[in-house]
Design an enzyme around this catalytic site. Structure first.
Site, PDB file in Angstrom:
ATOM      1  CE1 TYR A 124      -3.717   2.323   0.186  1.00  0.00           C
ATOM      2  CE2 TYR A 124      -2.465   3.566   1.801  1.00  0.00           C
ATOM      3  CZ  TYR A 124      -3.314   3.568   0.914  1.00  0.00           C
ATOM      4  OH  TYR A 124      -4.395   4.522   0.698  1.00  0.00           O
ATOM      5  CD  GLN A 186     -11.446   2.967  -1.212  1.00  0.00           C
ATOM      6  OE1 GLN A 186     -11.608   3.158   0.017  1.00  0.00           O
ATOM      7  NE2 GLN A 186     -11.353   4.102  -1.755  1.00  0.00           N
ATOM      8  CG  ASN A 209      -5.505   7.467   6.405  1.00  0.00           C
ATOM      9  OD1 ASN A 209      -6.000   6.368   6.530  1.00  0.00           O
ATOM     10  ND2 ASN A 209      -6.244   8.353   5.537  1.00  0.00           N
ATOM     11  CB  SER A 233       5.354  10.202  10.118  1.00  0.00           C
ATOM     12  OG  SER A 233       6.647  10.084  10.436  1.00  0.00           O
ATOM     13  CD  GLN A 255       9.408  12.216  10.105  1.00  0.00           C
ATOM     14  OE1 GLN A 255       8.582  11.127  10.061  1.00  0.00           O
ATOM     15  NE2 GLN A 255      10.202  12.275   8.970  1.00  0.00           N
ATOM     16  CG  HIS A 258       5.334  12.482   7.036  1.00  0.00           C
ATOM     17  ND1 HIS A 258       5.205  12.041   5.858  1.00  0.00           N
ATOM     18  CD2 HIS A 258       6.739  12.307   7.405  1.00  0.00           C
ATOM     19  CE1 HIS A 258       6.332  11.379   5.541  1.00  0.00           C
ATOM     20  NE2 HIS A 258       7.371  11.579   6.551  1.00  0.00           N
ATOM     21  CD  GLU A 322       7.426   6.313  11.763  1.00  0.00           C
ATOM     22  OE1 GLU A 322       7.304   5.672  10.774  1.00  0.00           O
ATOM     23  OE2 GLU A 322       6.974   7.415  12.197  1.00  0.00           O
ATOM     24  CG  HIS A 323      11.633   8.324  12.083  1.00  0.00           C
ATOM     25  ND1 HIS A 323      10.047   8.532  11.780  1.00  0.00           N
ATOM     26  CD2 HIS A 323      11.639   7.422  11.101  1.00  0.00           C
ATOM     27  CE1 HIS A 323       9.680   8.252  10.718  1.00  0.00           C
ATOM     28  NE2 HIS A 323      10.898   7.439  10.331  1.00  0.00           N
ATOM     29  CG  ASP A 356      11.821   9.507   5.813  1.00  0.00           C
ATOM     30  OD1 ASP A 356      11.483   8.542   6.340  1.00  0.00           O
ATOM     31  OD2 ASP A 356      11.350  10.644   6.073  1.00  0.00           O
ATOM     32  CD  GLU A 410       1.285 -32.993  26.232  1.00  0.00           C
ATOM     33  OE1 GLU A 410       1.858 -31.885  26.468  1.00  0.00           O
ATOM     34  OE2 GLU A 410       1.037 -33.191  24.969  1.00  0.00           O
ATOM     35  CG  HIS A 415       0.225 -37.386  19.710  1.00  0.00           C
ATOM     36  ND1 HIS A 415      -0.944 -37.044  19.393  1.00  0.00           N
ATOM     37  CD2 HIS A 415       1.061 -36.305  19.240  1.00  0.00           C
ATOM     38  CE1 HIS A 415      -0.986 -36.044  18.877  1.00  0.00           C
ATOM     39  NE2 HIS A 415       0.081 -35.163  18.895  1.00  0.00           N
TER      40      HIS A 415
END
Length: 427
Positions: A124, A186, A209, A233, A255, A258, A322-323, A356, A410, A415
């Site tokens: 994506y 979608q 997003n 971000s 950042q 963004h 994240e960063h 990046d 068990e 088994h």
């Protein structure tokens, strides 16, 4: 930006809260669209593309002719920059390949592990106000190195029904097998269930997003894996008086631009540095083309003063950025002790922008505190580890008795029998 001095640990959770909607706010919308795409396929996808992107398609797949136009549209300078970045991303991810791991756990019991590519992956790529063609490199390059057979890319169209030419150019360069002009919830639903136009995939990658993030999480309920819950971000910089205020401010703004829901934080052991960075942010902000977006993100952000590096590190680990940029004299203290961060940038001349685009590390990273338990995208993200074993007659005799005892304990008699029959055949 909000200045905070010497916050006590009991206030950290509220101070470090992300400016994001809760899942409950948007989950109903995501579920509604998923149900529609599952039921009506491309008809539902087209309906939501018209609703959210303002364009209708008979055929949402990008054609060879459109790719050709994109190739001719891109400047030679941009092509060269993309090629350099692609080469560095390839170099860094190529060395992540691991060979077969094999060991004889007991005499006659051979066990080994091998990697296999995930055959069908979906990428994506956000469009909108910032078409992230760099993300194509970060996802398609390791997918290709891993050996994924089918690499499907979805990205939202503009009002004219086109995907940004740089996205198409990068996708074609990196060996993407199918490009679809669909974005948002979608697109994630389409790759989850499969439609006539959008192939069903086994794992979905890529940032987006908050709606895309929740859609990816919902996809996991339908047997599709995801890279991570990657939302808006975020960046945290730790700086002392050895940092350059203009550099720190530029990183925070990089950042903040963004999106309005991005968050940037400065943690410093110097009040003078906090004041200098605040001043730099205001002056640099004035000339940014995306000033309106960055301003809103800055309003959600924090300048935090703490007394020493130990407190700073504890606070940063609680946040799990994240960063994470380290601009301090004792950088080894943070490098050696940081536990929770998606990607770390060290020193005054290592901007987050390098990661990046062109240093070679991957910029698809965990946000919203998920750095505490998720890795950023890497070569293994596109692969599965499979284990193998081969046991000889001697081997089953060596471990068979233990298997029988454990299976019986068990209460799993079949088994036990699977081993007992083999042991008796060797008497």
């Amino acid at each position: 930006m909000n200045k905070i001095y010497n916050p006590t640990p009991d206030t950290w959770v509220s101070i470090l809260e992300r400016p994001t909607k809760t899942v409950n706010d948007i989950e109903a919308t995501v579920k509604e669209i998923f149900a529609a795409v599952q039921k009506d396929g491309d008809v539902a996808v087209a309906k939501y593309t018209t609703q959210f992107d303002g364009v209708y398609f008979e055929n949402s797949e990008v054609t060879a002719a459109e790719i050709e136009v994109a190739i001719n549209t891109i400047s030679d300078e941009l092509k060269a920059a993309i090629s350099l970045a692609k080469a560095n991303v390839e170099t860094f991810h190529q060395v992540q390949k691991t060979s077969r791991v094999s060991v004889e756990t007991a005499e006659g019991v051979q066990c080994w592990q091998e990697k296999r590519p995930i055959q069908k992956v979906g990428l994506y790529i956000p469009g909108g106000t910032a078409p992230l063609f760099s993300t194509v490199l970060m996802l398609a390059v390791p997918a290709k190195i891993a050996g994924c057979n089918e690499i499907v890319l979805c990205s939202p169209p503009d009002k004219n029904g086109n995907i940004n030419p740089a996205i198409l150019y990068a996708a074609n360069l990196c060996g993407v097998t199918k490009i679809i002009k669909v974005g948002g919830i979608q697109a994630i639903a389409g790759m989850t269930f499969g439609t006539k136009a959008i192939p069903k995939v086994y794992k979905i990658f890529g940032p987006g997003n908050q709606y895309v993030t929740v859609a990816k999480q919902l996809a996991t309920q339908f047997g599709v894996a995801i890279d991570m819950p990657a939302g808006p971000s975020e960046l945290l910089v730790v700086a002392d008086d050895t940092a350059v205020p203009a550099f720190v401010a530029s990183d925070l703004l990089s950042q903040a631009e963004h999106g309005t829901d991005s968050q940037v934080i400065l943690v410093s052991t110097s009040k003078a540095m906090i004041d200098a960075v605040e001043s730099e942010i205001q002056s640099q902000l004035e000339v940014l083309p995306r000033k309106a977006i960055a301003e809103k993100a800055i309003a959600n952000s924090k300048l935090i003063y703490v007394e020493n590096d130990e407190i700073a590190l504890e606070l940063i680990d609680e946040y799990g950025p994240e960063h994470f940029i380290i601009c301090v004299q004792d950088e080894d203290f943070y490098v050696n002790n940081i536990g929770n961060a998606g990607s770390v940038f060290i020193g005054n001349y290592t901007p987050e922008s390098a990661g990046d685009y062109a240093s070679g590390t991957n910029h698809t990273l965990p946000t919203n505190g998920y750095a505490k338990n998720y890795s950023g995208v890497n070569l293994d993200s596109f692969m599965k580890s499979m284990t193998f074993q081969k046991i000889s007659e001697k081997g089953i005799q060596n471990i068979g008795k233990a298997i029988e005892i454990m299976a019986e304990a068990e209460g799993l008699q079949a088994h036990k029998n699977a081993v007992t029959l083999r042991l008796k055949s060797l008497e």
